[in-house]
Enzyme design. Sequence first.
Site, PDB file in Angstrom:
ATOM      1  N   PRO A   2       0.831  -1.190  -0.122  1.00  0.00           N
ATOM      2  CA  PRO A   2      -0.008  -0.016   0.096  1.00  0.00           C
ATOM      3  C   PRO A   2       0.895   1.272  -0.044  1.00  0.00           C
ATOM      4  O   PRO A   2       1.780   1.309   0.740  1.00  0.00           O
ATOM      5  CB  PRO A   2      -0.689  -0.150   1.202  1.00  0.00           C
ATOM      6  CG  PRO A   2      -0.629  -1.447   1.588  1.00  0.00           C
ATOM      7  CD  PRO A   2       0.604  -1.966   1.011  1.00  0.00           C
ATOM      8  N   GLU A   3       0.592   2.006  -0.834  1.00  0.00           N
ATOM      9  CA  GLU A   3       1.318   3.419  -1.092  1.00  0.00           C
ATOM     10  C   GLU A   3       0.359   4.585  -0.238  1.00  0.00           C
ATOM     11  O   GLU A   3      -0.907   4.001   0.224  1.00  0.00           O
ATOM     12  CB  GLU A   3       1.772   3.789  -2.532  1.00  0.00           C
ATOM     13  CG  GLU A   3       2.540   2.694  -3.056  1.00  0.00           C
ATOM     14  CD  GLU A   3       2.942   3.157  -4.342  1.00  0.00           C
ATOM     15  OE1 GLU A   3       3.129   4.243  -4.865  1.00  0.00           O
ATOM     16  OE2 GLU A   3       3.081   2.150  -5.181  1.00  0.00           O
ATOM     17  N   HIS A  94      -2.697 -15.835   8.352  1.00  0.00           N
ATOM     18  CA  HIS A  94      -1.758 -14.528   8.552  1.00  0.00           C
ATOM     19  C   HIS A  94      -2.640 -13.412   8.906  1.00  0.00           C
ATOM     20  O   HIS A  94      -2.403 -12.046   8.923  1.00  0.00           O
ATOM     21  CB  HIS A  94      -1.436 -14.081   6.968  1.00  0.00           C
ATOM     22  CG  HIS A  94      -0.635 -15.131   6.290  1.00  0.00           C
ATOM     23  ND1 HIS A  94       0.595 -15.711   6.917  1.00  0.00           N
ATOM     24  CD2 HIS A  94      -0.724 -15.711   5.139  1.00  0.00           C
ATOM     25  CE1 HIS A  94       0.933 -16.378   6.024  1.00  0.00           C
ATOM     26  NE2 HIS A  94       0.128 -16.735   4.983  1.00  0.00           N
ATOM     27  N   ARG A 113       3.435 -11.653   4.366  1.00  0.00           N
ATOM     28  CA  ARG A 113       4.960 -11.418   4.127  1.00  0.00           C
ATOM     29  C   ARG A 113       5.253 -11.052   5.371  1.00  0.00           C
ATOM     30  O   ARG A 113       6.498 -10.903   5.581  1.00  0.00           O
ATOM     31  CB  ARG A 113       5.228 -10.583   2.861  1.00  0.00           C
ATOM     32  CG  ARG A 113       4.782 -11.161   1.792  1.00  0.00           C
ATOM     33  CD  ARG A 113       5.198 -10.410   0.639  1.00  0.00           C
ATOM     34  NE  ARG A 113       6.633 -10.216   0.356  1.00  0.00           N
ATOM     35  CZ  ARG A 113       7.065  -9.288  -0.719  1.00  0.00           C
ATOM     36  NH1 ARG A 113       6.454  -8.552  -1.369  1.00  0.00           N
ATOM     37  NH2 ARG A 113       8.457  -9.430  -0.951  1.00  0.00           N
TER      38      ARG A 113
END
Length: 287
Positions: A2-3, A94, A113
Amino acid sequence: MPELPEVETVRRGLEPAMLDKRITKITLNRPDLRVPITPGFEDKLEGATLTQLIRRGKYIIALADNDYGFVLHLGMSGRVAIHADKNDYTPAKHDHVLFHIEDGGLIVLNDPRRFGMLYLVEAQNWDKEPPFSEMGPEPLSNHFSADALYERLHKKGTPIKNALLDQKVVSGVGNIYACEALFDSHIHPETQSFALQHDDIERLVPAIRDVLIRAINSGGSSLRDYKQTDGSLGYFQHSFSVYDREGAPCPNCDESKNCVVERIVQSNRSTFFCPACQKKKRIQKKR
DNA sequence: CTCCTGTCCTGCCGGC
DNA sequence: TGCCGGCAGGACAGGA
């Protein structure tokens, strides 16, 4: 990851779910994110009520009424899901952190991740330490101007694409929006930062602003992992001019020129650009 | 100082 | 079908 637009979309999604509501319980399934979640994180925030939800660059800062707060960064693959009723929640792989809210809601942080970060801060001091103390201006604020960016770039010896990814130069811009903004301002990504003229920067600054705003209005870009907090996809990826479009026709050039988007690698990151309308400047070598 | 490389971690996709 | 390499939206440490 995400930016800025994706993080802002998440922040806006969190507001109605968390703001001014008490956190009754925090479940840490896996504290070992890129940086381990602060020991005692749950103890300090359980029972507290969030009074502010701030975005700075790609970070979300949540401040509570008990002088504590937390900083959240989604890394490359982080995602936030909001369940208005916790009974609707089915545990998934996750799901590292669960925030239980007094109204029965559940906020779930999922990050395959585990490049993300979640840590405790003192509400008074969150911006006085790195990364915030060293972070460049917010691109959507008045502090981000052509003069300010020129000042930061005119001595910098890195390609402009790399400079835009440097959060000390400008905050919140990542790989996608760096590529798109350079395309929109007709600047070759390998141009040395110091070689940019003031009028180049005068195109670049509004191009960055514009692409970020358009992306926010589209709910962000959904590639692999990113979703909005309600699970829906952003749709700005359909508006990419060059990002992830290697071999596609340049949307700016005349069709008869038959020019296509190219992909190169800069500092181990993919860069997409049009070699025809983003011409590299000739640099006068100093001697 | 500044700049670049490699690394953290998992999942997915394409090629064989 | 399965295995393997390459690649992915970021940030940071460490070395040149």
